[in-house]
Design a protein around this motif. Structure first.
Motif, mmCIF file in Angstrom:
data_model
loop_
_atom_site.group_PDB
_atom_site.id
_atom_site.type_symbol
_atom_site.label_atom_id
_atom_site.label_comp_id
_atom_site.label_asym_id
_atom_site.label_seq_id
_atom_site.Cartn_x
_atom_site.Cartn_y
_atom_site.Cartn_z
ATOM 1 N N VAL A 17 0.975 -1.338 -0.097
ATOM 2 C CA VAL A 17 -0.097 0.045 0.074
ATOM 3 C C VAL A 17 0.790 1.256 0.111
ATOM 4 O O VAL A 17 0.705 2.117 -0.688
ATOM 5 C CB VAL A 17 -0.989 0.025 1.210
ATOM 6 N N ILE A 18 2.079 1.197 0.967
ATOM 7 C CA ILE A 18 2.857 2.275 0.836
ATOM 8 C C ILE A 18 3.508 2.652 -0.392
ATOM 9 O O ILE A 18 3.875 3.652 -0.823
ATOM 10 C CB ILE A 18 3.740 2.117 2.019
ATOM 11 N N ARG A 19 4.119 1.561 -0.926
ATOM 12 C CA ARG A 19 4.543 1.628 -2.284
ATOM 13 C C ARG A 19 3.621 2.232 -3.652
ATOM 14 O O ARG A 19 4.117 2.987 -4.353
ATOM 15 C CB ARG A 19 4.811 0.114 -2.864
ATOM 16 N N VAL A 20 2.469 1.574 -3.565
ATOM 17 C CA VAL A 20 1.363 2.335 -4.499
ATOM 18 C C VAL A 20 1.226 3.927 -3.900
ATOM 19 O O VAL A 20 1.303 4.748 -4.948
ATOM 20 C CB VAL A 20 0.038 1.717 -4.185
ATOM 21 N N MET A 21 1.006 4.455 -2.695
ATOM 22 C CA MET A 21 1.038 5.616 -2.336
ATOM 23 C C MET A 21 2.237 6.345 -2.918
ATOM 24 O O MET A 21 2.001 7.715 -3.271
ATOM 25 C CB MET A 21 0.861 5.574 -0.804
ATOM 26 N N VAL A 22 3.397 6.157 -2.509
ATOM 27 C CA VAL A 22 4.413 6.932 -2.885
ATOM 28 C C VAL A 22 4.682 7.014 -4.536
ATOM 29 O O VAL A 22 5.117 7.999 -5.004
ATOM 30 C CB VAL A 22 5.907 6.388 -2.187
ATOM 31 N N MET A 23 4.240 5.960 -5.086
ATOM 32 C CA MET A 23 4.330 6.088 -6.432
ATOM 33 C C MET A 23 3.238 7.067 -7.023
ATOM 34 O O MET A 23 3.718 7.720 -8.009
ATOM 35 C CB MET A 23 3.974 4.634 -7.150
ATOM 36 N N GLU A 24 2.204 7.130 -6.705
ATOM 37 C CA GLU A 24 1.219 7.891 -7.250
ATOM 38 C C GLU A 24 1.533 9.441 -6.541
ATOM 39 O O GLU A 24 1.215 10.141 -7.421
ATOM 40 C CB GLU A 24 -0.168 7.620 -6.545
ATOM 41 N N ILE B 283 2.379 12.552 -9.472
ATOM 42 C CA ILE B 283 1.781 14.040 -9.536
ATOM 43 C C ILE B 283 2.992 14.768 -9.818
ATOM 44 O O ILE B 283 3.036 16.004 -10.547
ATOM 45 C CB ILE B 283 1.122 14.170 -8.313
ATOM 46 N N ALA B 284 4.028 14.598 -8.885
ATOM 47 C CA ALA B 284 5.446 15.383 -8.954
ATOM 48 C C ALA B 284 6.056 15.399 -10.321
ATOM 49 O O ALA B 284 6.386 16.497 -10.823
ATOM 50 C CB ALA B 284 6.309 14.898 -8.120
ATOM 51 N N SER B 285 5.999 14.349 -10.985
ATOM 52 C CA SER B 285 6.692 14.205 -12.365
ATOM 53 C C SER B 285 5.811 15.022 -13.504
ATOM 54 O O SER B 285 6.356 15.480 -14.226
ATOM 55 C CB SER B 285 6.628 12.750 -12.631
ATOM 56 N N HIS B 286 4.609 14.724 -13.271
ATOM 57 C CA HIS B 286 3.651 15.545 -14.249
ATOM 58 C C HIS B 286 3.762 17.170 -13.960
ATOM 59 O O HIS B 286 3.631 17.742 -14.787
ATOM 60 C CB HIS B 286 2.338 15.021 -14.276
ATOM 61 N N LEU B 287 3.818 17.336 -12.805
ATOM 62 C CA LEU B 287 4.020 18.828 -12.217
ATOM 63 C C LEU B 287 5.315 19.465 -13.064
ATOM 64 O O LEU B 287 5.572 20.582 -13.563
ATOM 65 C CB LEU B 287 4.149 19.092 -10.654
ATOM 66 N N MET C 92 -3.423 13.462 -12.851
ATOM 67 C CA MET C 92 -2.874 14.081 -11.410
ATOM 68 C C MET C 92 -4.016 13.884 -10.568
ATOM 69 O O MET C 92 -3.884 13.386 -9.449
ATOM 70 C CB MET C 92 -2.576 15.408 -11.354
ATOM 71 N N GLY C 93 -5.288 14.093 -11.039
ATOM 72 C CA GLY C 93 -6.691 14.064 -10.358
ATOM 73 C C GLY C 93 -6.745 12.656 -9.875
ATOM 74 O O GLY C 93 -7.139 12.355 -8.763
#
Lengths: 448, 239
Positions: free
Chosen positions: A138-145, A149-153, A306-307
């Motif tokens: 779960v933490i892996r998925v969370m930090v990836m998502e 967002i950071a990458s798209h920004l 991102m959303g």
């Protein structure tokens, strides 16, 4: 007039001309064409230009060579390799765990994806995929998502800057900084985290980070609306992007292009949905697509993604239950328990007390795992995950030893960059800038 | 690196010092003190030495996707027996070890047949097995993705050092262009029919192919707090 631009020269970067088998070749460092070519030089219809620097990558690590007729690009050539650091080769001389530290530096805007794809490969080779604790996944998925967002920004910021929308740059980097603050709190580093390890995670979430993530989740939708208000209807932004650099789905597949570029061409191919990993099939989210296949469609797809990532992070927070974040097998699990000491992060005193004073077994495990590492049964696997730029694949081969026999990174930037000639040839020189930006290449991943 | 492993493949937990060929190219020797090639005498490495074996997996593979792909190939590609040296299913992934002469025709079938439809060439990478049992050390490994059927397939071609040519796949999947340039640059695999096989990572005037196993990593000793740390490829190795 440049004093020596019409003089013959033998220095490669000096202004002037040199005779070659294909005729006279001019090297220009400034000034007007008429001054350079002078009167009577009307046969020079073939002009080759080194483009840039415009994209952050073109400051030394990406070379664009354009052949132009007037303002029209007739041929685009992309020269890469300037950032080749031999990451794949270096991994063959480190243990399976140490290799994470190298691979996280490949695509430096999505380091956690590199770590996750590599660790999923190693875990598949070890046959412990179903032993990874739920909390770690779960933490892996969370930090990836969060990182998506950071990458798209960063893409929004740098892409906007290239088109002269410097406000987009300020806004993009401003919000990206908030994501980096969260990732720093979780992993200890803003980038190159080496946080996801074979078997689980380097450490658990620190206290208080969940409320910080909730604050970010509450704030970010307003920011995305702000980008829409700033850019989506803006006439200049649309004039530069709409109907520019079109690549349809068939072209994308032939050229291997995946990620937002492919989804903007109408094919909802997202590995999180089509070939799920890390339990993505249990999360509720949509795959944004567009039909136009132009640069503007890619912009819209990334903004919507991102959303969707925010939605996934929210579900991750709701799923977090206390528990271990590393596999239970002591022959694989990295032994150290980290803590912040007076001289930075290191082994916790409790762990040192345990291995030095209490448990002989723990001391042996610590010593063997840190010096020698664990062995991985011979074989090869290929794991593909959906990085912000498309399919990130890891081909990992083991010979049964304590070091990777071969690690190959199928980096989406490397493959997507091949599509730039198809996007730009026949168009205007100014559209090359948009085309390169819309592909979102990260040269750390391209060259490895 | 270890000198006693040759090809990738599956392993199985049988005991008694016998050769195991469990559906893969590599077996293992389990023996009380038979862990040849490993400096490990602690038992931590479980005293298991890999033993290379070249064998196909038994049909049916027991994996729905792998069986479906192989069945479809048998239906539409009559030369399959000649083209495929071995078909191995390991960890749920199907690998076809293909003779290089048959690669272009097989690739076209894999892409175009409605039952196969591997539209996307995901990845192409070189691997160097200096001790390959067949003597063909350079492997060109292709990972295909069928978006239609949501399946993956690995196609592997191996060639020797003396004649390292493999037919190019750029005519079937244009995306193979840069992948093949990379494998040529770093491993010296020559893809015949490629439109412009030049180096892509290393400078154009570089000699040698850096990711081959016999190409040194390089590096210099580094002084650190009074001690000298040797370069990575000269440090103690456990495998």
């Amino acid at each position: 007039m440049t004093p020596n631009s019409t003089q013959q020269t033998h220095q490669p970067y000096e202004a002037g001309y040199a005779e070659s088998a294909s005729g006279r070749v001019y090297t220009v460092t400034g000034g007007d064409w008429e001054d350079v070519l002078g009167a009577g030089e009307q046969d020079a219809e073939r002009i080759v230009v080194n483009m840039g620097p415009q994209h952050p990558s073109t400051h030394g690590v990406l070379r664009l060579v354009l052949e132009i007729e007037g303002e029209t690009v007739t041929e685009t050539r992309i020269v890469i390799g300037y950032l080749h650091t031999g990451i794949e080769k270096s991994c063959e001389y480190r243990t399976w765990t140490q290799a994470v530290t190298f691979l996280t530096r490949a695509d430096y805007l999505a380091p956690l994806y590199n770590e996750a794809a590599y660790c999923l490969s190693v875990e598949k080779l070890l046959g412990i995929t179903d032993q990874i604790p739920e909390r770690a996944t779960v933490i892996r998925v969370m930090v990836m998502e969060l990182q998506r967002i950071a990458s798209h920004l960063v893409w929004l910021a740098t892409g906007g800057m290239e088109l002269g929308a410097t406000t987009a740059m300020i806004f993009g980097f401003r919000e990206r900084e908030k994501v980096l603050d969260l990732l720093e709190a979780i992993t200890g580093l803003r980038m190159n985290h080496a946080f996801i390890r074979p078997g689980g995670l380097a450490q658990d979430l620190p206290d208080g980070v969940e409320s910080a993530i909730r604050e970010f989740l509450a704030d970010m939708p307003k920011r995305i609306q702000e980008y829409h208000r700033l850019l989506t209807g803006q006439p200049i932004w649309k004039a530069r992007m709409v109907d520019v650099n079109i690549l349809d789905a068939a072209g994308c597949i032939a050229l291997g292009t995946t990620g937002p570029v492919l989804r903007a061409a109408g094919l909802p191919w997202d590995l999180r949905k089509t070939m799920p990993y890390c339990g993505y099939e249990t999360y509720e989210f949509d795959v944004p697509t567009a039909l136009e296949g132009d640069s503007f469609a890619r912009y819209l797809v990334r903004l919507e993604e991102m959303g969707e990532s925010l939605r996934i992070v929210e579900q991750c927070l709701a799923r977090l239950r206390p528990g271990p974040v590393m596999v239970a097998d002591k022959k694989i699990a990295w032994p150290a328990q980290l803590s912040i000491g007076a001289d930075g992060m290191g082994n916790s005193l409790a762990h040192i007390r345990n291995i030095m004073g209490t448990s002989m077994e723990a001391l042996i495990h610590h010593f063997k795992l840190v010096t020698e590492g664990f062995r991985v049964p011979a074989g090869q696997v290929y794991t593909q995950i959906e990085s912000p730029r498309g399919e990130l694949g890891y081909h990992v081969v083991s010979d049964g030893g304590t070091r990777p026999f071969r690690v190959h990174v199928r980096d989406p930037s490397f493959v997507n960059l091949q599509a730039v000639p198809a996007l730009t040839e026949g168009g205007q020189v100014a559209d090359v800038i948009v085309g390169v930006a819309s592909v979102d290449p990260v040269l750390g991943g391209v060259d490895r | 690196m270890s000198g006693n492993t040759h090809g990738p493949g599956a392993v199985d937990e049988n005991g008694g010092g016998e050769l195991v060929a469990a559906g893969g190219t590599a077996g293992r020797q389990h023996d009380a003190f038979g862990a040849a090639g490993s400096g490990d005498t602690s038992g931590f490495g479980r005293l298991v030495a890999p033993v290379p074996v070249l064998a196909s997996s038994e049909r049916p593979f027991g994996d729905a996707d792998a069986d479906a792909v192989y069945d479809a190939l048998e239906r539409v590609f009559p030369q399959l027996g000649d083209a495929v040296e071995r078909a191995v299913v390991d960890r749920g992934e199907l690998t076809l070890y293909v003779r290089r002469e048959a690669l272009p025709a097989l690739a076209r079938t894999l892409r175009d047949d409605p039952g196969l439809r591997f539209e996307l060439l995901s990845s192409l990478s070189g691997v160097d097995y200096p001790d390959d049992l067949t003597g063909r050390r350079l492997h060109s490994v292709v990972h295909l993705t069928s978006m239609t059927h949501r399946r993956r397939l690995r196609v592997e071609v191996s060639v020797g050092d003396d004649d390292p040519t493999v037919p190019s796949l750029t005519g079937v999947w244009p995306t193979a262009d840069w992948h093949e340039r990379e494998a040529y640059d770093l491993f010296g695999i020559v893809y015949t029919g490629h439109p412009g096989l030049t180096r892509i990572m290393m400078p154009d005037d570089w000699t040698g192919h850096p990711q081959r196993k016999d190409y040194p990593l390089g590096g210099i000793p580094v002084d650190y707090k009074g001690a000298t740390v040797p370069p990575p490829d000269e440090r103690r190795s456990y495998s």
